[in-house]
Design a protein around this motif. Structure first.
Motif, PDB file in Angstrom:
ATOM      1  N   GLY A  29       0.809  -1.218   0.000  1.00 57.74           N
ATOM      2  CA  GLY A  29       0.000   0.000   0.000  1.00 57.74           C
ATOM      3  C   GLY A  29       0.836   1.260   0.000  1.00 57.74           C
ATOM      4  N   LYS A  30       1.851   1.293   0.835  1.00 62.44           N
ATOM      5  CA  LYS A  30       2.715   2.480   0.920  1.00 62.44           C
ATOM      6  C   LYS A  30       3.497   2.699  -0.369  1.00 62.44           C
ATOM      7  N   LEU A  31       4.018   1.611  -0.957  1.00 56.57           N
ATOM      8  CA  LEU A  31       4.781   1.752  -2.193  1.00 56.57           C
ATOM      9  C   LEU A  31       3.887   2.149  -3.365  1.00 56.57           C
ATOM     10  N   THR A  32       2.669   1.610  -3.404  1.00 54.98           N
ATOM     11  CA  THR A  32       1.722   1.981  -4.448  1.00 54.98           C
ATOM     12  C   THR A  32       1.418   3.475  -4.373  1.00 54.98           C
ATOM     13  N   GLU A  33       1.230   3.963  -3.158  1.00 49.38           N
ATOM     14  CA  GLU A  33       0.970   5.392  -2.964  1.00 49.38           C
ATOM     15  C   GLU A  33       2.195   6.229  -3.345  1.00 49.38           C
ATOM     16  N   LEU A  34       3.365   5.812  -2.891  1.00 38.21           N
ATOM     17  CA  LEU A  34       4.595   6.559  -3.145  1.00 38.21           C
ATOM     18  C   LEU A  34       4.884   6.679  -4.637  1.00 38.21           C
ATOM     19  N   SER A  36       2.786   6.342  -7.171  1.00 35.99           N
ATOM     20  CA  SER A  36       1.548   6.502  -7.945  1.00 35.99           C
ATOM     21  C   SER A  36       1.734   7.389  -9.181  1.00 35.99           C
ATOM     22  N   ASP A  37       2.800   8.172  -9.202  1.00 37.60           N
ATOM     23  CA  ASP A  37       3.054   9.043 -10.362  1.00 37.60           C
ATOM     24  C   ASP A  37       3.840   8.336 -11.462  1.00 37.60           C
ATOM     25  N   ARG A  38       4.134   7.065 -11.284  1.00 44.89           N
ATOM     26  CA  ARG A  38       4.911   6.296 -12.254  1.00 44.89           C
ATOM     27  C   ARG A  38       4.012   5.299 -12.981  1.00 44.89           C
ATOM     28  N   GLN A  39       4.361   4.970 -14.216  1.00 41.56           N
ATOM     29  CA  GLN A  39       3.560   4.050 -15.027  1.00 41.56           C
ATOM     30  C   GLN A  39       4.265   2.710 -15.291  1.00 41.56           C
ATOM     31  N   GLU A  40       5.517   2.588 -14.909  1.00 39.57           N
ATOM     32  CA  GLU A  40       6.310   1.405 -15.239  1.00 39.57           C
ATOM     33  C   GLU A  40       5.770   0.145 -14.562  1.00 39.57           C
ATOM     34  N   ASN A  41       6.024  -1.004 -15.199  1.00 42.88           N
ATOM     35  CA  ASN A  41       5.588  -2.295 -14.639  1.00 42.88           C
ATOM     36  C   ASN A  41       6.563  -2.813 -13.583  1.00 42.88           C
ATOM     37  N   PHE A  53       9.797  -6.470  -1.911  1.00 40.54           N
ATOM     38  CA  PHE A  53       9.484  -7.246  -3.110  1.00 40.54           C
ATOM     39  C   PHE A  53       7.988  -7.515  -3.103  1.00 40.54           C
ATOM     40  N   PHE A  54       7.268  -6.720  -3.878  1.00 41.81           N
ATOM     41  CA  PHE A  54       5.818  -6.805  -3.916  1.00 41.81           C
ATOM     42  C   PHE A  54       5.341  -6.846  -5.360  1.00 41.81           C
ATOM     43  N   ASN A  55       4.389  -7.707  -5.631  1.00 41.94           N
ATOM     44  CA  ASN A  55       3.710  -7.772  -6.927  1.00 41.94           C
ATOM     45  C   ASN A  55       2.269  -7.376  -6.703  1.00 41.94           C
ATOM     46  N   HIS A  56       1.778  -6.512  -7.581  1.00 37.25           N
ATOM     47  CA  HIS A  56       0.374  -6.112  -7.494  1.00 37.25           C
ATOM     48  C   HIS A  56      -0.133  -5.819  -8.897  1.00 37.25           C
ATOM     49  N   GLN A  57      -1.135  -6.565  -9.311  1.00 36.47           N
ATOM     50  CA  GLN A  57      -1.699  -6.432 -10.654  1.00 36.47           C
ATOM     51  C   GLN A  57      -0.566  -6.516 -11.663  1.00 36.47           C
ATOM     52  N   ASP A  58      -0.290  -5.449 -12.392  1.00 42.83           N
ATOM     53  CA  ASP A  58       0.754  -5.479 -13.419  1.00 42.83           C
ATOM     54  C   ASP A  58       2.012  -4.733 -13.004  1.00 42.83           C
ATOM     55  N   ARG A  59       2.235  -4.579 -11.703  1.00 39.56           N
ATOM     56  CA  ARG A  59       3.393  -3.816 -11.243  1.00 39.56           C
ATOM     57  C   ARG A  59       4.160  -4.615 -10.180  1.00 39.56           C
ATOM     58  N   THR A  60       5.499  -4.504 -10.267  1.00 41.75           N
ATOM     59  CA  THR A  60       6.382  -5.118  -9.277  1.00 41.75           C
ATOM     60  C   THR A  60       7.254  -4.027  -8.685  1.00 41.75           C
ATOM     61  N   GLY A  84       9.594 -12.513 -22.518  1.00 40.25           N
ATOM     62  CA  GLY A  84       8.412 -11.958 -23.171  1.00 40.25           C
ATOM     63  C   GLY A  84       7.908 -10.781 -22.357  1.00 40.25           C
ATOM     64  N   VAL A  85       6.704 -10.893 -21.833  1.00 41.59           N
ATOM     65  CA  VAL A  85       6.153  -9.842 -20.973  1.00 41.59           C
ATOM     66  C   VAL A  85       6.163 -10.262 -19.505  1.00 41.59           C
ATOM     67  N   GLN A  86       6.733 -11.418 -19.228  1.00 40.09           N
ATOM     68  CA  GLN A  86       6.790 -11.929 -17.863  1.00 40.09           C
ATOM     69  C   GLN A  86       8.138 -11.612 -17.208  1.00 40.09           C
ATOM     70  N   LEU A  87       8.100 -11.381 -15.907  1.00 38.07           N
ATOM     71  CA  LEU A  87       9.317 -11.159 -15.126  1.00 38.07           C
ATOM     72  C   LEU A  87       9.538 -12.347 -14.202  1.00 38.07           C
ATOM     73  N   ARG A  88      10.766 -12.809 -14.161  1.00 38.05           N
ATOM     74  CA  ARG A  88      11.159 -13.806 -13.155  1.00 38.05           C
ATOM     75  C   ARG A  88      12.222 -13.135 -12.302  1.00 38.05           C
ATOM     76  N   ILE A  89      11.940 -13.042 -11.016  1.00 42.25           N
ATOM     77  CA  ILE A  89      12.840 -12.329 -10.109  1.00 42.25           C
ATOM     78  C   ILE A  89      13.320 -13.286  -9.036  1.00 42.25           C
ATOM     79  N   GLU A  90      14.623 -13.277  -8.838  1.00 45.48           N
ATOM     80  CA  GLU A  90      15.250 -14.143  -7.839  1.00 45.48           C
ATOM     81  C   GLU A  90      16.068 -13.270  -6.895  1.00 45.48           C
TER      82      GLU A  90
END
Length: 126
Positions: A29-34, A36-41, A53-60, A84-90
């Protein structure tokens, strides 16, 4: 990728003016708010030493944690694989010997080195 969130109105300010937004607790919630002015995935950032490390809808949101300021002698990092359009994060960490580095605070008489060792290095060198 950014060191930490900066409002668009402060993007051209010199680093000495501390243009970064206030640090928020590591929650979705805090990161989404912080950011919020960005559009990147994928938003990669640092500045705050804990892992985020948080995933929410189309944003990480990704901060792999501090590379050296830690309560244990590890360097944390993340591997991001774009398929492709998927991210794998380790998330990873590597143990290293930081004894000489921690000793150097005292040897170089770094101001407030006791405080720095306690806050940024978890009193590892005791």
């Amino acid at each position: 990728m950014i060191h930490y969130h900066i409002k668009q109105s402060k993007f051209t300010e010199h680093i000495s003016n501390d243009p970064f937004s206030s640090i928020v607790e590591p929650s979705l919630g805090k990161l989404t708010e912080l950011f919020s002015d960005r559009q990147e995935n994928l938003i990669c950032f640092g500045h705050h030493h804990p892992i985020h490390f948080f995933n929410h809808q189309d944003r990480t949101y990704l901060n792999p944690g501090s590379l050296g300021c830690n309560y244990k002698p590890t360097a944390r990092f993340a591997l991001v694989d774009v398929v492709g359009v998927q991210l794998r994060i380790e998330l990873n960490e590597v143990i290293y010997d930081n004894t000489d580095f921690l000793k150097s605070y005292s040897m170089l008489n770094v101001p407030d080195h006791e405080f720095i060792l306690k806050i940024f290095h978890g009193n590892q060198f005791r």
